[in-house]
Every structure is written in structure tokens, then in C-alpha cells.
Design an enzyme around this catalytic site. Sequence first.
Site, PDB file in Angstrom:
ATOM      1  NE  ARG A  46     -17.920 -14.484   6.886  1.00  0.00           N
ATOM      2  CZ  ARG A  46     -18.944 -15.161   6.117  1.00  0.00           C
ATOM      3  NH1 ARG A  46     -19.084 -14.930   4.988  1.00  0.00           N
ATOM      4  NH2 ARG A  46     -19.294 -16.244   6.531  1.00  0.00           N
ATOM      5  CE1 TYR A  98       1.717   1.873   1.788  1.00  0.00           C
ATOM      6  CE2 TYR A  98       0.635  -0.293   1.328  1.00  0.00           C
ATOM      7  CZ  TYR A  98       1.296   0.591   2.473  1.00  0.00           C
ATOM      8  OH  TYR A  98       1.320   0.165   3.667  1.00  0.00           O
ATOM      9  CG  ASP A 170      -4.365   3.354  -3.067  1.00  0.00           C
ATOM     10  OD1 ASP A 170      -4.728   4.076  -2.574  1.00  0.00           O
ATOM     11  OD2 ASP A 170      -3.511   2.314  -2.703  1.00  0.00           O
ATOM     12  CE  LYS A 195      -1.742   4.331   5.571  1.00  0.00           C
ATOM     13  NZ  LYS A 195      -1.544   3.633   4.472  1.00  0.00           N
TER      14      LYS A 195
HETATM   15  C1  LIG Z   1      -1.485   2.597   3.666  1.00  0.00           C
HETATM   16  C2  LIG Z   1      -1.693   2.436   2.069  1.00  0.00           C
HETATM   17  C3  LIG Z   1      -2.272   0.930   1.685  1.00  0.00           C
HETATM   18  C4  LIG Z   1      -2.303  -0.008   2.485  1.00  0.00           C
HETATM   19  O1  LIG Z   1      -3.624   0.079   3.422  1.00  0.00           O
HETATM   20  P1  LIG Z   1      -3.424  -0.613   5.009  1.00  0.00           P
HETATM   21  O2  LIG Z   1      -4.756  -0.010   5.550  1.00  0.00           O
HETATM   22  O3  LIG Z   1      -2.147  -0.412   5.665  1.00  0.00           O
HETATM   23  O4  LIG Z   1      -3.636  -1.931   4.881  1.00  0.00           O
HETATM   24  C5  LIG Z   1      -2.447   0.956   0.415  1.00  0.00           C
HETATM   25  N1  LIG Z   1      -2.415   2.261  -0.412  1.00  0.00           N
HETATM   26  C6  LIG Z   1      -1.660   3.115  -0.203  1.00  0.00           C
HETATM   27  C7  LIG Z   1      -1.493   4.218  -1.120  1.00  0.00           C
HETATM   28  C8  LIG Z   1      -1.387   3.463   1.302  1.00  0.00           C
HETATM   29  O5  LIG Z   1      -0.748   4.432   1.566  1.00  0.00           O
END
Ligand SMILES: *Cc1c(COP(=O)(O)O)cnc(C)c1O
Length: 379
Positions: A46, A98, A170, A195
Site C-alpha cells: 500500500r 469532467y 487534470d 485514458k
Molecule cells: C476519466 C476521467 C477522470 C476519472 O478517471 P477514472 O479513471 O475513470 O476514475 C477524471 N478526469 C478526466 C478528464 C477523465 O477523462
Amino acid sequence: MHFETRCVHVGVNKDETYNSVTTPIYPTSTFSWDGIGKTRGYDYTRSGNPTRRALEENLISLEGGLDCRATCTGMSAITAVLHLFQPGDHIIAGHDIYGGTYRLFDALFTQMGLKFSFVDMGKLENVQNAVTPQTKCIWIETPSNPLLNLVDIAGVTAIAKKAGAISICDNTFMSPYFQRPLELGCDIVLHSMTKYLNGHSDVVAGCVITKDKVHADKVSYIVNALGLACSPFDAWLVLRGVKTLGPRMEAHQRGAMALAQFLQKHPKVSHVYYPGLPDHPQYALAKAQMSGFGAMLSFDVKGGRAVAEQVMLKAKFFSMAESLGGVESLIEHPNTMSHMSMTDEARKAAGITDNTLRVSVGIEHPDDLVADMKQALEG
Ligand SMILES: *Cc1c(COP(=O)(O)O)cnc(C)c1O
């Protein structure tokens, strides 16, 4: 080392026993000690794991940071950094962030005493006007989802610095291949590695990259205390995915540009949202702060929900699915899918309608994608 070379090599070599060319997976919960106070760098997974560390070292290099923590989802990366703040602290974020981030902020963290202002961050004066003496953070997501609005990263970080706040970006949509927010003044960058960083639609994961020691130590503490770290298996998969980030992003972008140009001329399409089109209202900003335009695009069809659904169901190479950033193309209807967690009013304010479709362009041949979209529209 150039970016593509760092993707392949940084952090990877961890096997001094057999010299394996790829990083071994260390699927162990615990590590034995050599004596009191003596470990070989790891005690409990962890808190730290060599496979996860290999990935973290790679990501530090790609974003140009000081430290990184790989987490089990993108949302857990966001959850971790929100724990840097305390009840009463004020955070400014875009009104078109998001959907899951909006939900986390608006429901859970508001309940815990954080205050949020959601503004149209396309205009810097809106960000400036939202600043209060309690503002501790400005949240940047650019380009935004699903309408590909841009936020001026350097402009916002300057406002944050003057206000005594930090800026967090982000960077999921662009990946560090096309955009590096730390170089533009941001304090912290995070990703949904689900992604582009992983890129193969087979993992959910996230990461937080910091650039100073104070934030690095706090984020490490929080990720360990909350138990947000990702598994060694997932870290290994993302590390494998990230090696091809550069060539994938180039291929994604080639397809996106071809599709955007095709859609723009199609009579059944009323608008295309893609920062790589010269008529995108922030094309100049896109060219200035990104080294490419990415592969997310949205468009409005003429005819509402029925036509939008027809296009999604008739397209063969575009699976009707949420998410993005994988090698296969996806298409979805933000109003009823990815952005369902937003309130009706919030969706309306952000400009998302029943006509809007969002596409994550994969790495298929651009000619196949364009031909497929043509038959889907003309169905
Ligand atoms: C998908 C996404 C998230 C969340 O990510 P997860 O891996 O689904 O928890 C946050 N910000 C953006 C811009 C995203 O496309």
C-alpha cells in the site's frame, strides 16, 4: 533523452537478478526486513511497490515533476489532492469539467466543508472575479469535456499565484506528449491513466505528479493513509502502455484531424468542436500551450436525440461507449451518458445538448474512420 525515449526507458529496469528487459511484477503485499530499521526500500505494498515505483519514475520524467503517486483510478487521484484542503477552503473550477469530478466536488467534498465556484474559465476575468480571501486552489481541466473549451494555463496559474493559491491541472485529455502543465506554472498535475497513458482500455488507474517537496510529501502521506495506490498488476499494464504514448498520440491525432475536417463539411452536422480546427475560438491558445491538438472531438448533429442515436448505432468502428483514450474509437452521447451525473441546469449552462456527440478517435486508419462516419450519418 527525447520524450519518446523516456517513455520506453525511464524507471523500467528493476531486475538486477536476471536483467529482464521489462519490469517484473512484484505481486507481494509485504517485504521482509533485514533487521531493525533495515529494509531494501519497501515494506508494504500500500505504501510502496517496485513495479508501481517504476511507473511513477517514468511519469515524473514525462511531466517534468519531482515525485508521483500512481493511484487505483483517476477519481482516487482527484480524491487524494482534494485532501490537501480543509473545511472553509475555496476552490475555483470550470463549469464544464469532467462529470465525475463535478459530482465529487459538488456532492461529497461540499459536504465535507470545501467551497466551490464553477465558472466559465474560458475568460480569465471570470477566474479573477471568483477569487476570494479563502481561495486555496484553482482547478484546471483543458481542453474541457465534452466541448473542448480551452483554459489558458499560464494565465490561470498567474492568477492563482497572486491569490496565494495553488493550481492543479487534470491533464488527462492531452497527455504529457501534447501538454505539460508543470512547465506552464501549475503546482500539481494529475491524470486518469485509464485514458491515453495506458491507452488500451484495459485498466482503470490514475496518478498525481507534484513538483515541490512539500506537496510531494503530503500527497504520499494522503495516498498511503487513504489507501489509494494502484495494484502492481495495473501499474505494470500502464507501464507497458505508456511506452508507446508518443506514436499513439500522433496516430490518434491524425485520425481526429481527418474526422474533424470531414464532419465540418457535412450537411447533417451543425458544429464541430475540435481545437485543431482554425475556426475554433481558442485556436491560437491551443497552438501556444499545446504541441498538438489531441484526439477528442465533439459535434452537433441536426435532428436531436434520434439522429444522434442513429449515428452511434450505425457507426461500426466507433463503439457506443463512455471513456476515451484507447486505441479503438468510441462515440457517446454526453447528455445521457458521460455527463448524466451533472444536473440538468449544469449541463445546459455548459452547452451540452441532445444533439451533441463526443468521439474519442482511436488509432485506426483515418480513411476507414471517415468512411464509417459518412455511412453512419447518411444511414
Ligand atoms: C476519466 C476521467 C477522470 C476519472 O478517471 P477514472 O479513471 O475513470 O476514475 C477524471 N478526469 C478526466 C478528464 C477523465 O477523462
